[in-house]
Design a protein around this motif. Structure first.
Motif, PDB file in Angstrom:
ATOM      1  N   GLY A 145     -31.199 -16.849  -8.956  1.00 11.04           N
ATOM      2  CA  GLY A 145     -30.706 -15.828  -8.035  1.00 11.04           C
ATOM      3  C   GLY A 145     -30.936 -16.160  -6.577  1.00 11.04           C
ATOM      4  N   ASP A 146     -31.812 -17.129  -6.287  1.00  3.31           N
ATOM      5  CA  ASP A 146     -32.005 -17.555  -4.900  1.00  3.31           C
ATOM      6  C   ASP A 146     -30.712 -18.165  -4.354  1.00  3.31           C
ATOM      7  N   GLY A 147     -30.559 -18.123  -3.048  1.00  2.48           N
ATOM      8  CA  GLY A 147     -29.462 -18.825  -2.390  1.00  2.48           C
ATOM      9  C   GLY A 147     -29.974 -20.100  -1.758  1.00  2.48           C
ATOM     10  N   LEU A 148     -29.286 -21.205  -1.973  1.00  2.00           N
ATOM     11  CA  LEU A 148     -29.723 -22.500  -1.451  1.00  2.00           C
ATOM     12  C   LEU A 148     -29.059 -22.807  -0.118  1.00  2.00           C
ATOM     13  N   THR A 149     -29.837 -23.358   0.787  1.00  2.00           N
ATOM     14  CA  THR A 149     -29.276 -23.925   2.016  1.00  2.00           C
ATOM     15  C   THR A 149     -29.362 -25.450   1.985  1.00  2.00           C
ATOM     16  N   TYR A 150     -30.059 -25.976   0.979  1.00  2.00           N
ATOM     17  CA  TYR A 150     -30.230 -27.422   0.784  1.00  2.00           C
ATOM     18  C   TYR A 150     -30.117 -27.664  -0.709  1.00  2.00           C
ATOM     19  N   HIS A 151     -29.407 -28.709  -1.105  1.00  2.00           N
ATOM     20  CA  HIS A 151     -29.112 -28.937  -2.515  1.00  2.00           C
ATOM     21  C   HIS A 151     -30.046 -29.935  -3.198  1.00  2.00           C
ATOM     22  N   GLY A 152     -31.093 -30.381  -2.522  1.00  2.00           N
ATOM     23  CA  GLY A 152     -32.094 -31.224  -3.151  1.00  2.00           C
ATOM     24  C   GLY A 152     -31.734 -32.696  -3.165  1.00  2.00           C
ATOM     25  N   VAL A 153     -32.626 -33.481  -3.810  1.00  2.00           N
ATOM     26  CA  VAL A 153     -32.443 -34.929  -3.944  1.00  2.00           C
ATOM     27  C   VAL A 153     -31.527 -35.199  -5.131  1.00  2.00           C
ATOM     28  N   GLY A 154     -30.572 -36.104  -4.961  1.00  2.64           N
ATOM     29  CA  GLY A 154     -29.655 -36.423  -6.047  1.00  2.64           C
ATOM     30  C   GLY A 154     -28.637 -35.328  -6.295  1.00  2.64           C
ATOM     31  N   ASP A 155     -28.271 -34.600  -5.249  1.00  5.65           N
ATOM     32  CA  ASP A 155     -27.289 -33.512  -5.393  1.00  5.65           C
ATOM     33  C   ASP A 155     -25.987 -34.032  -5.995  1.00  5.65           C
ATOM     34  N   ARG A 156     -25.498 -33.318  -7.012  1.00 10.93           N
ATOM     35  CA  ARG A 156     -24.259 -33.747  -7.682  1.00 10.93           C
ATOM     36  C   ARG A 156     -23.573 -32.549  -8.331  1.00 10.93           C
ATOM     37  N   THR A 157     -22.270 -32.456  -8.163  1.00 15.64           N
ATOM     38  CA  THR A 157     -21.489 -31.437  -8.866  1.00 15.64           C
ATOM     39  C   THR A 157     -21.110 -31.980 -10.235  1.00 15.64           C
ATOM     40  N   LEU A 158     -21.403 -31.214 -11.283  1.00 13.74           N
ATOM     41  CA  LEU A 158     -21.171 -31.670 -12.654  1.00 13.74           C
ATOM     42  C   LEU A 158     -19.866 -31.146 -13.237  1.00 13.74           C
ATOM     43  N   GLY A 159     -19.216 -30.245 -12.555  1.00 14.19           N
ATOM     44  CA  GLY A 159     -17.932 -29.768 -13.056  1.00 14.19           C
ATOM     45  C   GLY A 159     -17.952 -28.287 -13.358  1.00 14.19           C
ATOM     46  N   GLY A 160     -16.776 -27.784 -13.749  1.00 20.31           N
ATOM     47  CA  GLY A 160     -16.626 -26.366 -14.049  1.00 20.31           C
ATOM     48  C   GLY A 160     -16.611 -26.115 -15.532  1.00 20.31           C
ATOM     49  N   PRO A 161     -15.845 -25.128 -16.006  1.00 20.58           N
ATOM     50  CA  PRO A 161     -15.760 -24.871 -17.455  1.00 20.58           C
ATOM     51  C   PRO A 161     -15.348 -26.148 -18.176  1.00 20.58           C
TER      52      PRO A 161
END
Length: 301
Positions: A145-161
């Motif tokens: 439920g937190d909101g991120l302003t930074y996506h961390g180390v190794g940030d990657r989008t894995l896809g949708g449905p």
């Protein structure tokens, strides 16, 4: 008869720098702790008279070029600092991710590449959410439920449905000698900003938080700092110790010289620079800046 006399002059100039310390080498190599240079003396030849009345010594003295002072000793022969890499293929961490409502599932693991770089591998990724999901590793905890302003180390989008499981390999750039300080894997919503979706899956909302347990093999190094106590030009303070009791960090004092600081801890200047990539080296000049912290822990590079 003219007599030409050769005079050797050795000039030692000490330059005081405001706010930093300076050590000069003589040949562009990393310099050792400074010490007085000694001049090479020109041999005095025997005074054997020549046929025209001038001695052999007069002629040799006239043609001889004055020798320069002996250069400061360098560390060219010092062994290169080393830290054994983690063998390629070593699995440092792995686990399974499941979001609280069961919408997201996947397996992750972190693998060493053998050259002090690491890759996060994600497999079997499934999600029934109507938004793409992203992942990143963090050193501090997050909550669903937190909101991120930074996506961390190794940030990657894995896809949708997903119609079926997907996989992805992600380089962990900026993770250090090993990434074991990253104790949390966060899965978050990668929805576009302003997308018309429920607030709990809106852009950058944390969807799952998974603890990461690390198993990093023991590494060896030939750099072993030991504090022998304050000395001239190395009067700063040790600000931390490793688990073995070795000095971990050092705060630079006014007028500290890099060679004397290295000598205080029984290591070479080459090793001190290796431990601290931020130390600035410009040709023969090396500077330490008052109040800055030097790392002394090979595992903390």
């Amino acid at each position: 008869m003219k007599r030409i006399v050769t005079v050797g002059v050795l000039v030692l100039a000490t330059v005081a720098l405001s706010g930093c310390s300076l050590l000069r080498g003589s040949d562009g190599a990393l310099p050792a702790p400074s010490g007085p240079a000694t001049a090479q003396r020109t041999p005095t030849p025997s005074a054997t008279p020549s046929a025209d009345g001038e001695s052999e010594g007069d002629l040799l003295q006239a043609s001889a070029t004055p020798r320069t002072p002996t250069p400061e000793p360098t560390e060219a022969a010092a062994p290169a600092p080393t830290l054994t890499p983690i063998p390629a293929g070593t699995v440092l961490a792995q686990g399974d991710v499941a979001s609280p409502k069961g919408s997201i599932h996947f397996h992750f693991r972190v693998v060493a590449n053998g050259d002090d770089t690491f890759t996060a591998q994600y497999s079997g990724v499934t999600s029934t959410l109507p938004v793409p999901i992203g992942v990143g590793l963090f050193d501090l905890p997050r909550k669903v439920g937190d909101g991120l302003t930074y996506h961390g180390v190794g940030d990657r989008t894995l896809g949708g449905p997903t119609q079926g499981p997907i996989a992805a390999d992600v380089p962990l750039t900026g993770s250090g000698v090993d990434p074991s300080h990253l104790g949390v894997l966060v899965t978050y919503s990668a929805a576009a900003a302003g997308a018309d979706v429920p607030v709990e899956i809106s852009s950058d909302k944390v969807l799952a938080v998974t603890s990461v347990r690390w198993s990093v093999p023991q590494r060896t190094t030939n750099v072993h700092p030991v504090d022998s106590g304050a000395r001239p030009n190395a009067t700063g303070t040790v600000t931390g110790k490793t688990a073995t009791g070795a000095p971990k960090a050092y705060t630079v004092a006014p007028d500290d010289l890099i060679g004397d600081v290295a000598a205080r801890f029984g290591i070479t200047v080459k090793a001190l620079v290796w431990l601290n990539e931020g130390v600035q080296v410009f040709g023969e000049d090396q500077h330490l800046y008052e109040g800055t912290t030097l790392n002394l822990d090979p595992l903390g590079r």
